[in-house]
Motif scaffolding. Structure first.
Motif, mmCIF file in Angstrom:
data_model
loop_
_atom_site.group_PDB
_atom_site.id
_atom_site.type_symbol
_atom_site.label_atom_id
_atom_site.label_comp_id
_atom_site.label_asym_id
_atom_site.label_seq_id
_atom_site.Cartn_x
_atom_site.Cartn_y
_atom_site.Cartn_z
ATOM 1 N N PRO A 88 0.762 -1.210 -0.071
ATOM 2 C CA PRO A 88 0.008 -0.002 -0.108
ATOM 3 C C PRO A 88 0.784 1.145 -0.115
ATOM 4 O O PRO A 88 0.462 2.358 -0.538
ATOM 5 C CB PRO A 88 -0.711 -0.106 1.327
ATOM 6 N N ASP A 89 2.043 1.274 0.822
ATOM 7 C CA ASP A 89 2.856 2.432 0.628
ATOM 8 C C ASP A 89 3.402 2.631 -0.706
ATOM 9 O O ASP A 89 3.245 4.000 -1.243
ATOM 10 C CB ASP A 89 3.991 2.216 1.628
ATOM 11 N N GLU A 90 3.802 1.762 -1.538
ATOM 12 C CA GLU A 90 4.243 1.778 -2.968
ATOM 13 C C GLU A 90 2.892 2.720 -3.877
ATOM 14 O O GLU A 90 3.278 3.502 -4.588
ATOM 15 C CB GLU A 90 4.607 0.605 -3.599
ATOM 16 N N VAL A 91 1.952 1.885 -3.689
ATOM 17 C CA VAL A 91 0.774 2.464 -4.362
ATOM 18 C C VAL A 91 0.295 3.851 -3.732
ATOM 19 O O VAL A 91 -0.115 4.688 -4.956
ATOM 20 C CB VAL A 91 -0.515 1.535 -4.399
ATOM 21 N N HIS A 92 0.206 4.232 -2.885
ATOM 22 C CA HIS A 92 0.111 5.235 -2.262
ATOM 23 C C HIS A 92 0.822 6.577 -2.804
ATOM 24 O O HIS A 92 0.684 7.721 -3.006
ATOM 25 C CB HIS A 92 -0.021 5.362 -0.600
ATOM 26 N N GLU A 93 2.453 6.163 -2.880
ATOM 27 C CA GLU A 93 3.332 6.924 -3.527
ATOM 28 C C GLU A 93 2.981 7.445 -4.830
ATOM 29 O O GLU A 93 2.955 8.625 -5.440
ATOM 30 C CB GLU A 93 4.652 6.385 -3.358
ATOM 31 N N ARG A 94 2.529 6.231 -5.729
ATOM 32 C CA ARG A 94 2.061 6.512 -7.085
ATOM 33 C C ARG A 94 0.798 7.400 -7.307
ATOM 34 O O ARG A 94 1.029 8.244 -8.142
ATOM 35 C CB ARG A 94 1.953 5.368 -7.819
ATOM 36 N N ALA A 95 -0.192 7.278 -6.355
ATOM 37 C CA ALA A 95 -1.131 8.036 -6.322
ATOM 38 C C ALA A 95 -1.003 9.439 -5.935
ATOM 39 O O ALA A 95 -1.355 10.328 -6.500
ATOM 40 C CB ALA A 95 -2.105 7.501 -5.455
ATOM 41 N N GLN A 96 0.086 9.672 -5.344
ATOM 42 C CA GLN A 96 0.342 11.024 -4.582
ATOM 43 C C GLN A 96 1.005 11.752 -5.928
ATOM 44 O O GLN A 96 0.932 12.922 -6.367
ATOM 45 C CB GLN A 96 1.260 11.157 -3.593
ATOM 46 N N ALA A 97 1.875 11.034 -6.568
ATOM 47 C CA ALA A 97 2.658 11.452 -7.729
ATOM 48 C C ALA A 97 1.570 11.990 -9.014
ATOM 49 O O ALA A 97 1.883 12.926 -9.696
ATOM 50 C CB ALA A 97 3.749 10.411 -8.388
ATOM 51 N N LEU A 98 0.472 11.120 -9.051
ATOM 52 C CA LEU A 98 -0.328 11.337 -10.038
ATOM 53 C C LEU A 98 -1.567 12.623 -9.590
ATOM 54 O O LEU A 98 -2.161 12.963 -10.473
ATOM 55 C CB LEU A 98 -1.597 10.092 -10.199
ATOM 56 N N GLY A 99 -1.344 13.149 -8.361
ATOM 57 C CA GLY A 99 -2.123 14.015 -8.005
ATOM 58 C C GLY A 99 -3.586 13.794 -7.617
ATOM 59 O O GLY A 99 -4.766 14.516 -7.726
ATOM 60 N N ALA A 100 -3.679 12.342 -7.092
ATOM 61 C CA ALA A 100 -4.943 11.848 -6.917
ATOM 62 C C ALA A 100 -5.705 12.328 -5.776
ATOM 63 O O ALA A 100 -4.876 13.013 -4.599
ATOM 64 C CB ALA A 100 -4.895 10.407 -6.529
ATOM 65 N N THR A 101 -6.899 12.810 -5.679
ATOM 66 C CA THR A 101 -7.620 13.193 -4.591
ATOM 67 C C THR A 101 -7.638 12.270 -3.414
ATOM 68 O O THR A 101 -8.289 11.261 -3.669
ATOM 69 C CB THR A 101 -8.999 13.943 -4.822
ATOM 70 N N VAL A 102 -6.972 12.283 -2.306
ATOM 71 C CA VAL A 102 -7.073 11.503 -1.054
ATOM 72 C C VAL A 102 -8.250 11.624 -0.483
ATOM 73 O O VAL A 102 -8.565 12.832 0.118
ATOM 74 C CB VAL A 102 -5.669 11.391 -0.302
ATOM 75 N N THR A 103 -9.041 10.584 -0.124
ATOM 76 C CA THR A 103 -10.180 10.812 0.692
ATOM 77 C C THR A 103 -10.274 9.965 2.038
ATOM 78 O O THR A 103 -10.851 10.365 2.976
ATOM 79 C CB THR A 103 -11.427 10.010 -0.136
ATOM 80 N N ARG A 104 -9.109 9.026 2.194
ATOM 81 C CA ARG A 104 -8.844 8.496 3.534
ATOM 82 C C ARG A 104 -7.118 8.310 3.276
ATOM 83 O O ARG A 104 -6.668 7.777 2.544
ATOM 84 C CB ARG A 104 -9.570 7.266 3.648
#
Length: 133
Positions: A88-104
């Protein structure tokens, strides 16, 4: 009708389906998040069917949002998906790099799971976590 409890199962998985106004763009976004491109059935601007494969198992089907076909009744941005991952930490890093809106935010839960939730560019909710049932 037999109503006895099933004692054995065969796991065929469940494939979530969603519609998108920009299905090709959503597929590209999911590749950046870590999915692998699967089949793509298209006709001009219309994506009839496509599959995105999660490397740890499972798939998501994406098609063009349409009002002319009763098989595609889910509104664009109306899907909620949970993806099991050991990373999950790796996927979270990729999501942040994409500028995804974090809801949790990325967090550890009382039940021992670790995960987070985001929105994709179409407004679908994606949760990624270690909880596998």
């Amino acid at each position: 009708m037999d109503t006895t409890a099933q004692t054995t199962t065969t796991d065929h998985n469940i494939w979530t389906g969603m519609t998108a106004t920009g299905p090709r763009a959503l597929r590209a976004w999911l590749v950046e998040l870590g999915f692998i491109e699967g089949v793509l059935v298209e006709d001009g601007d219309l994506v009839h069917h496509s599959e995105m494969l999660w490397p740890e198992g499972g798939r998501v089907m994406i098609s063009s949002g349409r009002t002319d076909d009763p098989h595609f009744t889910t509104p664009v941005g109306g899907a909620m998906v949970y993806v099991v991952t050991d990373r999950p930490d790796e996927v979270h890093e990729r999501a942040q790099a994409l500028g995804a809106t974090v809801t949790r935010p990325l967090e550890d839960t009382d039940d021992g799971s670790r995960g987070f939730s985001i929105l994709d560019p179409e407004g679908n909710s994606w949760s990624f976590g270690t909880y596998a049932g």
